[in-house]
Scaffold this motif. Structure first.
Motif, PDB file in Angstrom:
ATOM      1  N   TRP A   1     -60.747 -30.471  24.448  1.00 28.91           N
ATOM      2  CA  TRP A   1     -60.336 -29.992  25.768  1.00 28.91           C
ATOM      3  C   TRP A   1     -60.327 -28.467  25.822  1.00 28.91           C
ATOM      4  CZ3 TRP A   1     -55.782 -27.383  27.378  1.00 28.91           C
ATOM      5  CH2 TRP A   1     -55.598 -27.328  28.756  1.00 28.91           C
ATOM      6  N   MET A   2     -59.791 -27.833  24.790  1.00 28.04           N
ATOM      7  CA  MET A   2     -59.740 -26.375  24.772  1.00 28.04           C
ATOM      8  C   MET A   2     -61.136 -25.775  24.632  1.00 28.04           C
ATOM      9  SD  MET A   2     -56.329 -25.634  22.464  1.00 28.04           S
ATOM     10  CE  MET A   2     -56.630 -23.880  22.552  1.00 28.04           C
ATOM     11  N   SER A   3     -61.957 -26.319  23.748  1.00 30.54           N
ATOM     12  CA  SER A   3     -63.304 -25.771  23.555  1.00 30.54           C
ATOM     13  C   SER A   3     -64.143 -25.928  24.820  1.00 30.54           C
ATOM     14  CB  SER A   3     -63.982 -26.450  22.369  1.00 30.54           C
ATOM     15  OG  SER A   3     -64.130 -27.841  22.598  1.00 30.54           O
ATOM     16  N   ASP A   4     -64.000 -27.049  25.537  1.00 31.12           N
ATOM     17  CA  ASP A   4     -64.752 -27.238  26.782  1.00 31.12           C
ATOM     18  C   ASP A   4     -64.332 -26.235  27.846  1.00 31.12           C
ATOM     19  OD1 ASP A   4     -66.057 -29.294  25.579  1.00 31.12           O
ATOM     20  OD2 ASP A   4     -65.002 -30.906  26.625  1.00 31.12           O
ATOM     21  N   ARG A   5     -63.033 -26.029  27.981  1.00 36.23           N
ATOM     22  CA  ARG A   5     -62.549 -25.068  28.975  1.00 36.23           C
ATOM     23  C   ARG A   5     -62.993 -23.650  28.622  1.00 36.23           C
ATOM     24  NH1 ARG A   5     -58.676 -26.528  32.634  1.00 36.23           N
ATOM     25  NH2 ARG A   5     -57.920 -24.374  32.707  1.00 36.23           N
TER      26      ARG A   5
ATOM     27  N   SER B   1     -69.606 -29.211  30.546  1.00 37.13           N
ATOM     28  CA  SER B   1     -69.399 -28.401  29.342  1.00 37.13           C
ATOM     29  C   SER B   1     -70.518 -28.568  28.331  1.00 37.13           C
ATOM     30  CB  SER B   1     -68.062 -28.767  28.688  1.00 37.13           C
ATOM     31  OG  SER B   1     -66.994 -28.612  29.590  1.00 37.13           O
ATOM     32  N   PHE B   2     -71.507 -29.399  28.617  1.00 38.95           N
ATOM     33  CA  PHE B   2     -72.591 -29.653  27.674  1.00 38.95           C
ATOM     34  C   PHE B   2     -73.875 -28.991  28.167  1.00 38.95           C
ATOM     35  CE2 PHE B   2     -69.588 -33.087  27.121  1.00 38.95           C
ATOM     36  CZ  PHE B   2     -69.488 -33.196  25.735  1.00 38.95           C
ATOM     37  N   ASP B   3     -74.672 -28.508  27.231  1.00 37.27           N
ATOM     38  CA  ASP B   3     -75.936 -27.872  27.579  1.00 37.27           C
ATOM     39  C   ASP B   3     -76.955 -28.884  28.086  1.00 37.27           C
ATOM     40  OD1 ASP B   3     -75.137 -25.225  26.647  1.00 37.27           O
ATOM     41  OD2 ASP B   3     -75.194 -26.105  24.649  1.00 37.27           O
ATOM     42  N   THR B   4     -76.965 -30.065  27.484  1.00 36.21           N
ATOM     43  CA  THR B   4     -77.911 -31.114  27.852  1.00 36.21           C
ATOM     44  C   THR B   4     -77.141 -32.402  28.090  1.00 36.21           C
ATOM     45  OG1 THR B   4     -79.573 -30.074  26.429  1.00 36.21           O
ATOM     46  CG2 THR B   4     -80.044 -32.300  27.223  1.00 36.21           C
ATOM     47  N   VAL B   5     -77.495 -33.125  29.154  1.00 35.04           N
ATOM     48  CA  VAL B   5     -76.855 -34.390  29.493  1.00 35.04           C
ATOM     49  C   VAL B   5     -77.939 -35.439  29.683  1.00 35.04           C
ATOM     50  CG1 VAL B   5     -75.422 -35.629  31.161  1.00 35.04           C
ATOM     51  CG2 VAL B   5     -74.879 -33.262  30.581  1.00 35.04           C
ATOM     52  N   VAL B   6     -77.778 -36.578  29.003  1.00 31.62           N
ATOM     53  CA  VAL B   6     -78.706 -37.701  29.112  1.00 31.62           C
ATOM     54  C   VAL B   6     -77.922 -38.903  29.608  1.00 31.62           C
ATOM     55  CG1 VAL B   6     -80.422 -39.119  27.940  1.00 31.62           C
ATOM     56  CG2 VAL B   6     -80.053 -36.767  27.199  1.00 31.62           C
ATOM     57  N   LEU B   7     -78.357 -39.481  30.726  1.00 33.39           N
ATOM     58  CA  LEU B   7     -77.659 -40.599  31.360  1.00 33.39           C
ATOM     59  C   LEU B   7     -78.554 -41.830  31.328  1.00 33.39           C
ATOM     60  CD1 LEU B   7     -76.368 -38.650  34.493  1.00 33.39           C
ATOM     61  CD2 LEU B   7     -75.134 -39.047  32.367  1.00 33.39           C
ATOM     62  N   PHE B   8     -78.053 -42.915  30.728  1.00 34.01           N
ATOM     63  CA  PHE B   8     -78.762 -44.189  30.675  1.00 34.01           C
ATOM     64  C   PHE B   8     -78.005 -45.203  31.529  1.00 34.01           C
ATOM     65  CE2 PHE B   8     -80.356 -42.267  26.785  1.00 34.01           C
ATOM     66  CZ  PHE B   8     -81.681 -42.632  26.792  1.00 34.01           C
ATOM     67  N   ALA B   9     -78.740 -45.940  32.350  1.00 32.01           N
ATOM     68  CA  ALA B   9     -78.142 -46.981  33.185  1.00 32.01           C
ATOM     69  C   ALA B   9     -79.019 -48.218  33.136  1.00 32.01           C
ATOM     70  CB  ALA B   9     -77.975 -46.503  34.626  1.00 32.01           C
ATOM     71  N   GLY B  10     -78.377 -49.361  33.092  1.00 30.81           N
ATOM     72  CA  GLY B  10     -79.080 -50.634  33.120  1.00 30.81           C
ATOM     73  C   GLY B  10     -78.606 -51.472  34.281  1.00 30.81           C
ATOM     74  N   GLY B  11     -79.472 -51.718  35.278  1.00 31.36           N
ATOM     75  CA  GLY B  11     -79.105 -52.546  36.413  1.00 31.36           C
ATOM     76  C   GLY B  11     -77.985 -51.933  37.221  1.00 31.36           C
ATOM     77  N   SER B  12     -76.919 -52.711  37.432  1.00 33.16           N
ATOM     78  CA  SER B  12     -75.781 -52.228  38.210  1.00 33.16           C
ATOM     79  C   SER B  12     -74.939 -51.209  37.464  1.00 33.16           C
ATOM     80  CB  SER B  12     -74.894 -53.418  38.617  1.00 33.16           C
ATOM     81  OG  SER B  12     -74.430 -54.117  37.470  1.00 33.16           O
ATOM     82  N   GLY B  13     -75.274 -50.891  36.219  1.00 35.15           N
ATOM     83  CA  GLY B  13     -74.576 -49.837  35.493  1.00 35.15           C
ATOM     84  C   GLY B  13     -74.763 -48.464  36.108  1.00 35.15           C
TER      85      GLY B  13
ATOM     86  N   SER C   1     -65.874 -22.489  18.783  1.00 33.76           N
ATOM     87  CA  SER C   1     -65.799 -23.688  17.959  1.00 33.76           C
ATOM     88  C   SER C   1     -65.519 -23.309  16.519  1.00 33.76           C
ATOM     89  CB  SER C   1     -67.114 -24.486  18.053  1.00 33.76           C
ATOM     90  OG  SER C   1     -68.194 -23.708  17.562  1.00 33.76           O
ATOM     91  N   PHE C   2     -65.159 -24.314  15.769  1.00 30.49           N
ATOM     92  CA  PHE C   2     -64.861 -24.161  14.349  1.00 30.49           C
ATOM     93  C   PHE C   2     -65.851 -25.038  13.599  1.00 30.49           C
ATOM     94  CE2 PHE C   2     -62.051 -25.183  10.622  1.00 30.49           C
ATOM     95  CZ  PHE C   2     -62.167 -23.926  10.054  1.00 30.49           C
ATOM     96  N   THR C   3     -66.793 -24.420  12.920  1.00 29.77           N
ATOM     97  CA  THR C   3     -67.925 -25.147  12.334  1.00 29.77           C
ATOM     98  C   THR C   3     -67.497 -26.224  11.348  1.00 29.77           C
ATOM     99  OG1 THR C   3     -69.345 -23.213  12.654  1.00 29.77           O
ATOM    100  CG2 THR C   3     -70.088 -24.892  11.081  1.00 29.77           C
TER     101      THR C   3
ATOM    102  N   ARG D   1     -65.701 -22.804  26.987  1.00 32.83           N
ATOM    103  CA  ARG D   1     -67.136 -22.686  27.257  1.00 32.83           C
ATOM    104  C   ARG D   1     -67.399 -22.490  28.747  1.00 32.83           C
ATOM    105  NH1 ARG D   1     -71.231 -24.199  24.104  1.00 32.83           N
ATOM    106  NH2 ARG D   1     -72.287 -25.260  25.824  1.00 32.83           N
ATOM    107  N   ARG D   2     -66.736 -23.254  29.589  1.00 33.71           N
ATOM    108  CA  ARG D   2     -66.950 -23.108  31.022  1.00 33.71           C
ATOM    109  C   ARG D   2     -66.441 -21.761  31.533  1.00 33.71           C
ATOM    110  NH1 ARG D   2     -64.879 -28.372  31.057  1.00 33.71           N
ATOM    111  NH2 ARG D   2     -62.988 -27.648  32.100  1.00 33.71           N
ATOM    112  N   ALA D   3     -65.292 -21.321  31.006  1.00 32.95           N
ATOM    113  CA  ALA D   3     -64.759 -20.024  31.438  1.00 32.95           C
ATOM    114  C   ALA D   3     -65.673 -18.886  30.991  1.00 32.95           C
ATOM    115  CB  ALA D   3     -63.348 -19.835  30.882  1.00 32.95           C
ATOM    116  N   THR D   4     -66.190 -18.986  29.773  1.00 29.51           N
ATOM    117  CA  THR D   4     -67.098 -17.948  29.279  1.00 29.51           C
ATOM    118  C   THR D   4     -68.372 -17.892  30.103  1.00 29.51           C
ATOM    119  OG1 THR D   4     -66.212 -18.266  27.049  1.00 29.51           O
ATOM    120  CG2 THR D   4     -68.295 -17.089  27.252  1.00 29.51           C
ATOM    121  N   TYR D   5     -68.899 -19.066  30.428  1.00 28.44           N
ATOM    122  CA  TYR D   5     -70.113 -19.109  31.233  1.00 28.44           C
ATOM    123  C   TYR D   5     -69.864 -18.548  32.640  1.00 28.44           C
ATOM    124  CZ  TYR D   5     -74.102 -21.022  33.805  1.00 28.44           C
ATOM    125  OH  TYR D   5     -75.207 -21.152  34.591  1.00 28.44           O
TER     126      TYR D   5
END
Length: 778
Positions: free
Chosen positions: A74-78, A495-507, A137-139, A80-84
Motif C-alpha cells: 500500500w505504501m509503495s503504490d502510493r 500503480s503498475f507500469d504494465t497491466v494485462v487483463l484476461f477474461a473468459g466469457g462473462s468474466g 522499494s526494498f530489493t 509511486r503514484r505520488a512521485t509520478y
C-alpha cells in the motif's frame, strides 16, 4: 462451599468420594493414589485452558505477517503514484517556452528524467535509478516476496469430469484452493494435531481421575477457533479492514476453519468412547455433577450434530447444487450450534470467554453491516423502500440490471441484490460492471450513478429474473434492495507500469469497471501505467454487445497506443447431416437458441437490404412501383458473398481447434463480386458466416494487429501470449484474470514462472509481477 464435602460424604461411597475431592482441588496427601497424583502433576485439568491460547498465538502470527505485507504494498503504490504525479506537474511547468517568441532547448527537457535540463548540470541516469529504487522499494524484500509467489502462484491441477449422458452427468471442472490457502490450512492442521497429540499423557489411568487430556486439549482448541471462524465469515469484518483481503477471499479460510473445527471436535469426542464414563465408577462421579441428563454425552452430541451439518452442506458440490437452501439454513443452524456450545461447555475453564467473544464479533459485524444497506440511511431516497431497477435482455440470453443509486462503489466490487418483486427471500452476489464516476452520470440526478449488473442466468434466482424480464418487458421497474458494496482489489492497477487483463466469457464483468477506471486515470495523468493488454475469450460474437459502449470508450479515450484488445471467438457453426450449418445446442438457453436461429437464418439468406416482403409493402400493390423498387435494389446493392465455411487459419496466439468441436469442413462455394472489398474487421482471411455476423458491431475498429485491436478464432494460447508480452513488461506488472478454471490455471502457471526474473535479479530491474484472480462464479 463448606457444606460440599459433608454432602458428598453422605451420598457417595468412601472410595469414590476420596477420588472426587481430589479433582475439586483438595490438596493431595501421601495416601492419595499414585495415578491420581500423576494426573494432577503431568497435565492438570485446571491448566488446560492454555491450549486455547496456542491457537490464538498461531492466528495472530499469520495476521501480523499479512498486515505487514499489505502495508508495504500500500505504501509503495502510493509513493509511486505520488512521485509520478509530481513528475507530471514538473513536466507541465516546463512544457511551454519562456515567452511567445523564444523556444527553449530540445523537447527532451520535458522528459521524465530531465536528461537535458534547462538549468543546472546534466544528471547521471544511473544515479536517478538508484535513488528511485531506494525510495520506492526494498530489493531484498521484493525478492523474498517473489520467491514466495513462485511457489504460491503455482496452481493445483484441475479435475475434469467428462459428461455421461446415461447418468445425466454434465461436464464439470473441479478446482482446488490456491497453494497459499493450502499452505495455511496445512500448517493449521499440523499445528493443532501436534498440539493435541504431542503433550502427554493422552489418557489418565482411570476415567475417575478426570476427562482424557487429549479430549480436553482438542476441545479447547476447537472453542478457541470459533471467534476466528465467525470473523472470517462476516461481510463486514475487522480482518478485511486490516489486511485489505475481501470477504469473498476470506470465505475459503472460513470453510476450512470449520472443517478443522470438526476435526478437533471428533478428536474431542472419540476419547470419551475409548474410556467411557460408565466404566470404573466414573458414572457415579459424573451424575453427581450433571443431574437430570437422559444421556451422559447429550450436550456434546447436541453440539456435534449441527457442526457436522454445517460442514457437509458447505461442500462445494452441494452448495452449488442447492445454493438457495444453503443460504436459508446456514446462519440459523450456526446460531443453534453456538447455543449448543454454551450449553455443552458450561463455563468450564476459559471456554465461555471465546464463546462470548464469538457472539460479540457476530453482533458487531451485523450492526456495522447496516451501514452497507441502501435502505437503512434516512438521508437517501431509498430509505426503507429500496432503489428502482430496470431489466434488459442482452444477446446470449444475458440479463442487464440497471439501478440508479446514491451508493458509492469502487471498481471490481460486488453487491448482494434482493428484488422482492421477483423473489422475497433470495439474496445473491453480483459483480458491478459499471464505474462510479462523474464521467458517467445518471439520468436520475447529479447525486446518482447507474449501478449496472450483467449476468448470464442459470437457475434459481437468476432464472427468475430472466423470466420476469421476458414476461413484463423492458418498461417494468422493480424495487431493489442492495447489500454492499464489498470486496474489490487489494492493489491499485494505476500503480503498475504494465497491466494485462484476461477474461473468459462473462468474466468480462469483473474487468470492465477496472478498465474504465484505469483509462480515466491514464487520461488524467494519475496512473503510472504505460501499456494495457485486454484478452477476452468468448464463445459467440453476440456477447460483445454486452459492453460495446464501454469498449468504444476505451478505444476512443485511451492515450494513443496504450490499450490493446484481442477478442477470441471460441465457438463456430457445425455442419449438420443435410449440409446446412446449425448452432451448437444449448438446451439451458432456449431464448438464446431462438435468437441465434433467427440471426443465422437472416444472414444466410440475405441478398439485398430489402427482401421481397418489404418491397411489396412499400409498393402498396402498385406493380409498376414494385418493379422499379426491385430494379433499384439490384442496381444499388450487390449481394453479399455466399457463406464460406473454411477452417479458421492457425494464428500465432491461437491453439489448433479440436476436430470434433470447432473445425469446420470446407465447402466449395461461388463468391459473388469477389473484387468488392467489404468492411475490414481485422479478420485474417475471407469472411466466414461468423465474421459476417461480427459486422453488426460497429464499435469494432478496422482492426489490424498494428492498431492493437483485432479478432481471431480459437482459444488463446495463454503461455505463448504471455511469453511474448513479457518482453515489454515494465518494472511492475499486474496480471488480472477472471474466467473458467482452465484459464486461471494457465495464467497462474505462467505468472509463477515469471517470478524468477524478480528474485533472480533478472533483466530491466524488474521489481514485481503481481497476479490477481477473481472468482468466476460471482
Amino acid at each position: 462451599m463448606p457444606q460440599l464435602p459433608r454432602l458428598l460424604e453422605r451420598s457417595l461411597p468412601a472410595q469414590t468420594f476420596h477420588t472426587l475431592v481430589e479433582r475439586v482441588h483438595i490438596p493431595v496427601t501421601s495416601s492419595s493414589p499414585p495415578d491420581l497424583q500423576a494426573a494432577l502433576t503431568q497435565d492438570p485439568w485446571s491448566k488446560s485452558g492454555k491450549y486455547a491460547l496456542g491457537w490464538i498465538y498461531f492466528s495472530i502470527i499469520l495476521l501480523v505477517f499479512t498486515i505487514a505485507t499489505h502495508l508495504y504494498h500500500w505504501m509503495s503504490d502510493r509513493i509511486r503514484r505520488a512521485t509520478y504525479k509530481e513528475e507530471v506537474a514538473k513536466s507541465s511547468a516546463t512544457s511551454s517556452p519562456d515567452d511567445d517568441f523564444e523556444m527553449a532547448n530540445m523537447p527532451t527537457n520535458n522528459s521524465t528524467h530531465m536528461f537535458f535540463p534547462r538549468h543546472g548540470p546534466i544528471p547521471q541516469q544511473h544515479q536517478q535509478q538508484e535513488e528511485e529504487e531506494t525510495f520506492l522499494s526494498f530489493t531484498p524484500l521484493n525478492r523474498l516476496i517473489a520467491l514466495l509467489r513462485y511457489f504460491f502462484y503455482r496452481p493445483l491441477p484441475v479435475w475434469r469430469i467428462r459428461p455421461i449422458r446415461s447418468l445425466r452427468i454434465r461436464k464439470r471442472e473441479i478446482s482446488f484452493p490456491s497453494p497459499g490457502v493450502v499452505f495455511v490450512v496445512t500448517a493449521a492442521v499440523i499445528f493443532v494435531t501436534l498440539y493435541s497429540f504431542v503433550p502427554q499423557p493422552l489418557y489418565y489411568a482411570s476415567i475417575q481421575f478426570g476427562s482424557p487430556p487429549l479430549a480436553i486439549r482438542a476441545g479447547m482448541l476447537a472453542v478457541a477457533m470459533m471467534p476466528w471462524i465467525v470473523a472470517l465469515s462476516m461481510k463486514a469484518n475487522l480482518v478485511t479492514l486490516l489486511t485489505g483481503i475481501g470477504h469473498e477471499r476470506l470465505n475459503v479460510l472460513h470453510r476450512w476453519g470449520g472443517y478443522i473445527c470438526l476435526f478437533l471436535s471428533l478428536i474431542h469426542t472419540i476419547p470419551f468412547y475409548v474410556t467411557p464414563v460408565w466404566d470404573q465408577g466414573g458414572l457415579v462421579v459424573f451424575k453427581s455433577f450433571f443431574r437430570g441428563q437422559s444421556y451422559i454425552y447429550g450436550t456434546g452430541i447436541a453440539a456435534l450434530v449441527p457442526l457436522i451439518f454445517l460442514c457437509v452442506h458447505s461442500l462445494p458440490i452441494l452448495r452449488a447444487w442447492m445454493y438457495e437452501l444453503f443460504v436459508a439454513l446456514h446462519v440459523p443452524v450456526s446460531i443453534v450450534f453456538l447455543g449448543m456450545l454454551f450449553w455443552h461447555c458450561a463455563n468450564y475453564l476459559t471456554s465461555w470467554n471465546y464463546l462470548w467473544a464469538t457472539a460479540a464479533i457476530w453482533l458487531t459485524s451485523y450492526l456495522v453491516r447496516l451501514c452497507f444497506l441502501n435502505w437503512t440511511n434516512p438521508r437517501r431516497m431509498s430509505w426503507l423502500i429500496g432503489e428502482e431497477a430496470a431489466l434488459t435482455i442482452l444477446p446470449e440470453n444475458a440479463v442487464k440490471v440497471t439501478i440508479p443509486s446514491q451508493v458509492k462503489w469502487k471498481p471490481g466490487q460486488y453487491v448482494y441484490l434482493r428484488m422482492p418483486g421477483i423473489s422475497v427471500f433470495e439474496n445473491h452476489p453480483f459483480t458491478l460492471a459499471s464505474l462510479c464516476s462523474e464521467d458517467f452520470p445518471s439520468d436520475y440526478g447529479e447525486q446518482y450513478r447507474d449501478m449496472v449488473i450483467v449476468f448470464r442466468p442459470f437457475g434459481g434466482f437468476t432464472r427468475k429474473v430472466l423470466n420476469a424480464a421476458i414476461d413484463n418487458g423492458p418498461n417494468h421497474t422493480y424495487r431493489a434492495f442492495i447489500d454492499g458494496p464489498y470486496g474489490g482489489m487489494q492493489r491499485e492497477l494505476a500503480s503498475f507500469d504494465t497491466v494485462v487483463l484476461f477474461a473468459g466469457g462473462s468474466g468480462i464483468t469483473a474487468i470492465v469497471s477496472h478498465l474504465l477506471d484505469l483509462i480515466k486515470k491514464m487520461r488524467d495523468s494519475k496512473a503510472v501505467t504505460k501499456q494495457v493488454h485486454v484478452v477476452w475469450a468468448l464463445k459467440r460474437p453476440e456477447t460483445m454487445e454486452w459492453f460495446k459502449e464501454e469498449l468504444r470508450i476505451c478505444r476512443e479515450h485511451a492515450p494513443p497506443e496504450t490499450v490493446h484488445c484481442q477478442f477470441y471467438i471460441t465457438a463456430a457453426k457445425r455442419v449438420g447431416p443435410n449440409g446446412f450449418p446449425f448452432p451448437p445446442p444449448s438446451p439451458s438457453r432456449p431464448v438464446s437458441d431462438l435468437v441465434h436461429g433467427k440471426i443465422d437464418k437472416a444472414f444466410h439468406g440475405i441478398a439485398s437490404k430489402r427482401n421481397s416482403a418489404l418491397i411489396r409493402d412499400e409498393a402498396g400493390g402498385d406493380p409498376e412501383k414494385e418493379r422499379e423498387l426491385r430494379r433499384e435494389n439490384e442496381d444499388g446493392i450487390s449481394a453479399l458473398p455466399a457463406p464460406t465455411f473454411l477452417p479458421p487459419p492457425k494464428k500465432a496466439h491461437t491453439r489448433a481447434n479440436k476436430p470434433d468441436k470447432l473445425t469446420i469442413p470446407a465447402v466449395n462455394t461461388n463468391l459473388h463480386n469477389a473484387n468488392n472489398q467489404s468492411f475490414d474487421f481485422g479478420f485474417p482471411s475471407t469472411p466466414t458466416m461468423l465474421q459476417k455476423n461480427l459486422m453488426r458491431f460497429a464499435f469494432l475498429p478496422t482492426a489490424h494487429k498494428k492498431t492493437g485491436w483485432h479478432t481471431e478464432y480459437g482459444r488463446p494460447d495463454i503461455p505463448f501470449m504471455l511469453k511474448g508480452l513479457e518482453r515489454g513488461f515494465g518494472k511492475r506488472t499486474c496480471v488480472f484474470v477472471c474466467g473458467p478454471p482452465s484459464m486461471r490455471v494457465d495464467v497462474q502457471r505462467c505468472v509463477a514462472r515469471m517470478q524468477h526474473k524478480v528474485w533472480g535479479g533478472g533483466e530491466n530491474g524488474r521489481q514485481e509481477v503481481y497476479l490477481h484472480t477473481e472468482n468466476y462464479a460471482i
